[in-house]
Design an enzyme around this catalytic site. Sequence first.
Site, PDB file in Angstrom:
ATOM      1  N   LYS A   1       3.737   9.258   8.563  1.00  0.00           N
ATOM      2  CA  LYS A   1       2.743   8.603   9.802  1.00  0.00           C
ATOM      3  C   LYS A   1       4.134   8.832  11.412  1.00  0.00           C
ATOM      4  O   LYS A   1       3.993  10.349  12.112  1.00  0.00           O
ATOM      5  CB  LYS A   1       3.124   7.234  10.357  1.00  0.00           C
TER       6      LYS A   1
ATOM      7  N   TYR B   1       0.898  -1.416  -0.296  1.00  0.00           N
ATOM      8  CA  TYR B   1      -0.009  -0.402  -0.260  1.00  0.00           C
ATOM      9  C   TYR B   1       1.254   1.055  -0.152  1.00  0.00           C
ATOM     10  O   TYR B   1       1.668   1.475   0.594  1.00  0.00           O
ATOM     11  CB  TYR B   1      -1.343   0.036   1.675  1.00  0.00           C
TER      12      TYR B   1
ATOM     13  N   ASP C   1       9.145   2.802   0.146  1.00  0.00           N
ATOM     14  CA  ASP C   1       8.452   3.750   0.855  1.00  0.00           C
ATOM     15  C   ASP C   1       8.630   3.378   2.508  1.00  0.00           C
ATOM     16  O   ASP C   1       7.426   1.980   3.053  1.00  0.00           O
ATOM     17  CB  ASP C   1       6.777   3.439   0.082  1.00  0.00           C
TER      18      ASP C   1
HETATM   19  C1  LIG Z   1       0.142   4.565   6.000  1.00  0.00           C
HETATM   20  C2  LIG Z   1       0.791   5.415   5.118  1.00  0.00           C
HETATM   21  C3  LIG Z   1       0.890   5.184   3.673  1.00  0.00           C
HETATM   22  C4  LIG Z   1      -0.204   5.998   3.482  1.00  0.00           C
HETATM   23  O1  LIG Z   1      -0.163   7.477   3.740  1.00  0.00           O
HETATM   24  P1  LIG Z   1      -1.869   8.147   4.836  1.00  0.00           P
HETATM   25  O2  LIG Z   1      -0.542   9.350   5.805  1.00  0.00           O
HETATM   26  O3  LIG Z   1      -2.702   7.421   5.251  1.00  0.00           O
HETATM   27  O4  LIG Z   1      -1.533   8.872   3.275  1.00  0.00           O
HETATM   28  C5  LIG Z   1       1.024   5.317   2.235  1.00  0.00           C
HETATM   29  N1  LIG Z   1       2.614   4.045   2.593  1.00  0.00           N
HETATM   30  C6  LIG Z   1       2.631   3.149   3.276  1.00  0.00           C
HETATM   31  C7  LIG Z   1       3.619   2.120   3.775  1.00  0.00           C
HETATM   32  C8  LIG Z   1       1.678   3.485   4.276  1.00  0.00           C
HETATM   33  O5  LIG Z   1       1.648   2.506   5.561  1.00  0.00           O
END
Ligand SMILES: *Cc1c(COP(=O)(O)O)cnc(C)c1O
Length: 430
Positions: A267, A144, A239
Amino acid sequence: MQISESKRLFAHAQNFIPGGVNSPVRAFRAVGGDPIFIKKADGAYIFDEDGNAYIEMINSWGPMILGHNHPMIKEAVIKAMENGTSFGAPTAREVEIAELIVKMVPSVEKVRMVNSGTEATMSAIRVARGYTGRDKFIKMEGHYHGHGDSFLISAGSGAITMGNPDSPGVTVGTAKDTLLAPYNDLHAVENLVQANKGEIAALIIEPVPGNMGLTLPLPGYLEGLREICTREGIVLIFDEVMTGFRLAKGGAQELFGVTPDMTTLGKIIGGGMPVGAYGGKKEIMEFVSPAGPVYQAGTLSGNPIAMAAGLAMLRHLDTHPEVYASLNQIGRKITEGIVKINLDLNLNYTVNHIGSMYSLFFTDSPVVDFESAKKSDTALFGTYFQAMLKRGVYLAPSQFESLFLSTALTDGLIEVVLSAHKESMKEILG
Ligand SMILES: *Cc1c(COP(=O)(O)O)cnc(C)c1O
């Protein structure tokens, strides 16, 4: 456990908010029952609108790594508030946090702040495309990267040359530039690269994926991706929205010793405020406007209150290496406890664990990629989730999530979690 106020709020919310929530997984659809509405949180606990207390195992999906309502972050926010909430102009604090990020994550030589992880990944792909002059990119099945159109592509079939949109509203035209590979399969990546020679701008990956449940990279996998990307002139993007500042000060890239070209963060970086960031090699980041031609902007980017919270958080993590030793120990105690209890009950469910992240999969087989994660008994997970909730432990409401532990979990609380696990397992297995 009384949850009448949560039930009332959820019913009312559905009149005004799609599905009653502002992010889908919050609706508890994967585990059944109604979501609980949170009134406040403090330390290791969150409290719902009915006054129930729960031990936190998600911590806002990661950001609250020091537990909720940390005095140091609260103080930074209140202090910043006194000078106004937004300027839409540069501030000293933005320079401070950028400098600190560059120090903590050495592969990041320049960094741009945004408002979410989604924005970070969308922007990183755009920059990688602008930098390479290529259109396609590779992502891994089950990973994701936020809800940007080109990331919402499901696992394709067999040959995996072209993705199918995962959501209405994502065009086939967009999907065709997203190439999919199974995680932990270097051969699949090599095949995609050969079939799309000179056309791939980037490879984006959760180095330690948490969004199909926690899965770990096989030895040599991340190194192999690095080699392929270097050889083919592909921008390797880690990511680390989830793993950044969590698995180590410098994220998964520090822990595994593999250096990406670009990194996306989110985060923890906002200390609980909405913040994301993307950064990487100077020569790539110099493509970002106004230094270069790739446009990316944000009215509230680098917001002074958000930066104050983030800066307080990152400074603390930078100067307190013992946080990571403590998180590792908490993670180990909980997962070792769970495995032991399961064995005593003659259960052999897979537990994947690293540092302060873990997933308990309701399957006996190892989970190394999306296919193996999907073997889990999700109905049984739903029953387990409810059994734990009833005992005052707040887990992520889906089998396909990692848990995120905080330093607020004391030995005493770990014992409470483990005994809730034992009772829940006994209950659900009859
Ligand atoms: C949470 C997450 C996202 C998206 O971040 P948001 O602040 O919810 O838009 C993207 N990549 C990873 C790996 C994530 O865990």
